[in-house]
Design a protein around this motif. Sequence first.
Motif, PDB file in Angstrom:
ATOM      1  N   ASN A  89       0.863  -1.179   0.000  1.00 46.50           N
ATOM      2  CA  ASN A  89       0.000   0.000   0.000  1.00 46.50           C
ATOM      3  C   ASN A  89       0.905   1.237   0.000  1.00 46.50           C
ATOM      4  O   ASN A  89       1.584   1.503   1.002  1.00 46.50           O
ATOM      5  CB  ASN A  89      -0.906   0.000   1.235  1.00 46.50           C
TER       6      ASN A  89
ATOM      7  N   ASN B 271       0.309   4.194   0.472  1.00 49.21           N
ATOM      8  CA  ASN B 271      -0.089   5.222   1.437  1.00 49.21           C
ATOM      9  C   ASN B 271       0.453   4.967   2.846  1.00 49.21           C
ATOM     10  O   ASN B 271       0.364   5.827   3.710  1.00 49.21           O
ATOM     11  CB  ASN B 271      -1.619   5.296   1.509  1.00 49.21           C
ATOM     12  N   ARG B 272       0.990   3.780   3.063  1.00 52.73           N
ATOM     13  CA  ARG B 272       1.490   3.437   4.397  1.00 52.73           C
ATOM     14  C   ARG B 272       2.846   4.071   4.659  1.00 52.73           C
ATOM     15  O   ARG B 272       3.523   4.557   3.743  1.00 52.73           O
ATOM     16  CB  ARG B 272       1.573   1.915   4.548  1.00 52.73           C
TER      17      ARG B 272
ATOM     18  N   ASN C  41      -5.116   1.898  -1.034  1.00 49.15           N
ATOM     19  CA  ASN C  41      -6.247   2.136  -0.121  1.00 49.15           C
ATOM     20  C   ASN C  41      -5.887   3.277   0.831  1.00 49.15           C
ATOM     21  O   ASN C  41      -5.001   3.130   1.672  1.00 49.15           O
ATOM     22  CB  ASN C  41      -6.543   0.859   0.656  1.00 49.15           C
ATOM     23  N   PRO C  42      -6.576   4.424   0.740  1.00 42.58           N
ATOM     24  CA  PRO C  42      -6.249   5.576   1.600  1.00 42.58           C
ATOM     25  C   PRO C  42      -6.864   5.491   2.998  1.00 42.58           C
ATOM     26  O   PRO C  42      -6.605   6.344   3.838  1.00 42.58           O
ATOM     27  CB  PRO C  42      -6.836   6.754   0.822  1.00 42.58           C
ATOM     28  N   ASN C  43      -7.680   4.452   3.242  1.00 37.20           N
ATOM     29  CA  ASN C  43      -8.364   4.305   4.521  1.00 37.20           C
ATOM     30  C   ASN C  43      -7.372   4.320   5.692  1.00 37.20           C
ATOM     31  O   ASN C  43      -6.310   3.695   5.615  1.00 37.20           O
ATOM     32  CB  ASN C  43      -9.144   2.981   4.514  1.00 37.20           C
ATOM     33  N   LEU C  44      -7.709   5.038   6.756  1.00 32.86           N
ATOM     34  CA  LEU C  44      -6.805   5.193   7.893  1.00 32.86           C
ATOM     35  C   LEU C  44      -6.451   3.847   8.517  1.00 32.86           C
ATOM     36  O   LEU C  44      -5.295   3.598   8.870  1.00 32.86           O
ATOM     37  CB  LEU C  44      -7.436   6.111   8.943  1.00 32.86           C
ATOM     38  N   PHE C  45      -7.439   2.952   8.623  1.00 32.45           N
ATOM     39  CA  PHE C  45      -7.179   1.634   9.209  1.00 32.45           C
ATOM     40  C   PHE C  45      -6.186   0.857   8.330  1.00 32.45           C
ATOM     41  O   PHE C  45      -5.267   0.201   8.836  1.00 32.45           O
ATOM     42  CB  PHE C  45      -8.476   0.846   9.351  1.00 32.45           C
ATOM     43  N   ALA C  46      -6.372   0.950   7.006  1.00 33.53           N
ATOM     44  CA  ALA C  46      -5.464   0.253   6.078  1.00 33.53           C
ATOM     45  C   ALA C  46      -4.049   0.809   6.179  1.00 33.53           C
ATOM     46  O   ALA C  46      -3.073   0.081   5.996  1.00 33.53           O
ATOM     47  CB  ALA C  46      -5.979   0.398   4.645  1.00 33.53           C
ATOM     48  N   ARG C  47      -3.945   2.070   6.494  1.00 36.73           N
ATOM     49  CA  ARG C  47      -2.618   2.698   6.625  1.00 36.73           C
ATOM     50  C   ARG C  47      -1.899   2.278   7.900  1.00 36.73           C
ATOM     51  O   ARG C  47      -0.677   2.204   7.935  1.00 36.73           O
ATOM     52  CB  ARG C  47      -2.757   4.225   6.640  1.00 36.73           C
TER      53      ARG C  47
ATOM     54  N   LYS D 252      -2.787  -0.505  10.164  1.00 35.41           N
ATOM     55  CA  LYS D 252      -2.870  -1.868  10.700  1.00 35.41           C
ATOM     56  C   LYS D 252      -1.556  -2.638  10.488  1.00 35.41           C
ATOM     57  O   LYS D 252      -0.766  -2.344   9.586  1.00 35.41           O
ATOM     58  CB  LYS D 252      -4.028  -2.618  10.046  1.00 35.41           C
TER      59      LYS D 252
END
Length: 643
Positions: free
Chosen positions: A480, A482-483, A598-604, A606
């Motif tokens: 990802n 975005n991480r 995936n820009p979702n905060l949880f995806a970033r 976890k």
Amino acid sequence: MKKNLRILPILLSLIMIFMLIPQRAYLEEKEKSIIILFTHDMHDHLYPFDVEEDGVIKTLGGYARLNSTINKEREKAPNLLLVDGGDFSMGTLFQTIFASHSPGIRLMGKMGYDVVTFGNHEFDFRADGLAYSLKAAKDSGEFLPQIVASNISFPLDDNGQLTPALTELKNSMEYYGVEDYTVIERNGIKIGIFGLMGKEAASNAPMSEVEFTDPIQAARDTVQELKNEEKVDLIICLSHSGTWEDKSKSEDEILAKEVPDIDIIISGHTHTTLIEPIIVGNTIIASSGRYGENLGVLNLVNDEEKWRVKDYRLEPIEEHLALDPEIAETIEYYKEIVQEEYLDRFNMVFDEVVAYTPFNFTSYGVLGKDHDEDILGNLISDSYIYAVKEAEGEDYEPIAASVVPTGTIRGSFIKGYITVSDVFNVSSLGIGPDKVSGYPLISVYLTGKELKTVAEVDASIAPIMSVAQLYTSGLNFTFNPNRLIFNKVTDVYLQKEDGSREEVRDDELYRVVAGLYSAQMLSIVGDKSFGLLSIVPKTKEGLPITDYEAQIIYDEGHEIKEWLAIAEYLKSFDKENGVPQVPLYYSQKQGRKIVDDNPNLFARLKNPNKVTLVAYSVVLFIIALIILLIGIIIKKKKKVHAK
């Protein structure tokens, strides 16, 4: 009276002519001009080459057509200057006779180049290879261009001596006549020209044995000498440093700012095509692209205050142009030598068709620009495993993964027949300990943890250093973008030959195949990641490798070259009308590298790894410290208010 009146207009005309002549002469004397033709990054592309642009296949380049264009420019301006910014060698089969016959520099001599400089790829055959090439060129007795290189030094060993290879190179450079700079007079203009190797380019010459001193300081010293001692009118730097969109990395733009007395920089190394020159202060930076696809034309005039561009254009070297017969004949002569001295040992023929591809692979011009899986990378990495299997036969030990960095891929395949020459162009870099062109494949062992790090190198380092993007066979992963850096990979596994998935065990040793250069570069990712990532290639016994050349894989006594692995793999495909066909499997991605944007905060956030946990801890500590300080300030304000 009438007679006198008739004579009067004639006298007035004569007076006007005489008045104009000195004025015109004065203007010509006042405004000096010079035309500079330039190339760089030719990479031994003596023949034309095909490229695919927006679905259209074009044929570009070729020294015979290039020379015809040079001669046309010379007809218009006989006193022009012709220069090259380095990397004139290494990139096609003609490089295989670099050390023995020096075709690149000798052809440039025939084409009338005045001055050239070294690029990092002139050192691919190591110090002694370049030494032999310079000697072969000089011994030919042909006209040769002046070579300039201002920031090369020869380090001494522990005994205070030069190594035999460096002694050979130093002597050959003196024999050829390589200098820091040269001074040429054209059109009454005294021109100082010097060569320079940039920092990034120097880092790409790991086996050169020489040291490259700081380019900025070398440029300052040389410019000072050209101005004060040589009293030149115009200073040209043939810089193998390059320009980038990121100004903080754009070495030649930085050079122009730091050494403003350079008038012209012919900028090589990054293969940049500048439709318009870059102007930094009074310095003009020019680049014409790679492989001789264009001839750069720079027309300069001087108004006593500074040099300015009167005309700048890139003349495309296209298929409709005439071939220069002498250059074309010389190329055929060198082609015969390549066949006899190099290809015969591999039972290959220069124009031999090894396969047919019914589709275009990724164009070399855009290869690696997208951070993603690539179909050409898949083909090459698969070919490595195939070649080792064939070479080892019954003794084959399973390979977990093969790795190919973008930076080692030098060309691509377009729809149609693929020849031996085409294959070599795709993987043409380097030389092995056998002193034969082409990097060999080597076998190393990595722990499962290090295999995961390989995936993280691609995910985290490639955005910083595009040449580090990796293509793999056997090793599949998801990341990802975005991480947090060094924690971008979210899934890693090994894909076995039967298509099944195998989890990567951290402490287990896995066999990995890569090119000699690529494997060595993997071992230095610790430096590029500030010590946070670590890959230590090992022997089968798990001991750190100290001699990479001892890990080379051989087939019937000769090194398995990267390009040879690709050629043999292409030949193995099913045939149609007697010609192997590239399977449609390679026309699409296979899920080896999945980008989960995936820009979702949880995806970033976890599943953080140790590096990320440390980073989070630091951030939380800083936040807590800020809150504490704010609290202290508020309490103090309240006390002051209460008083």
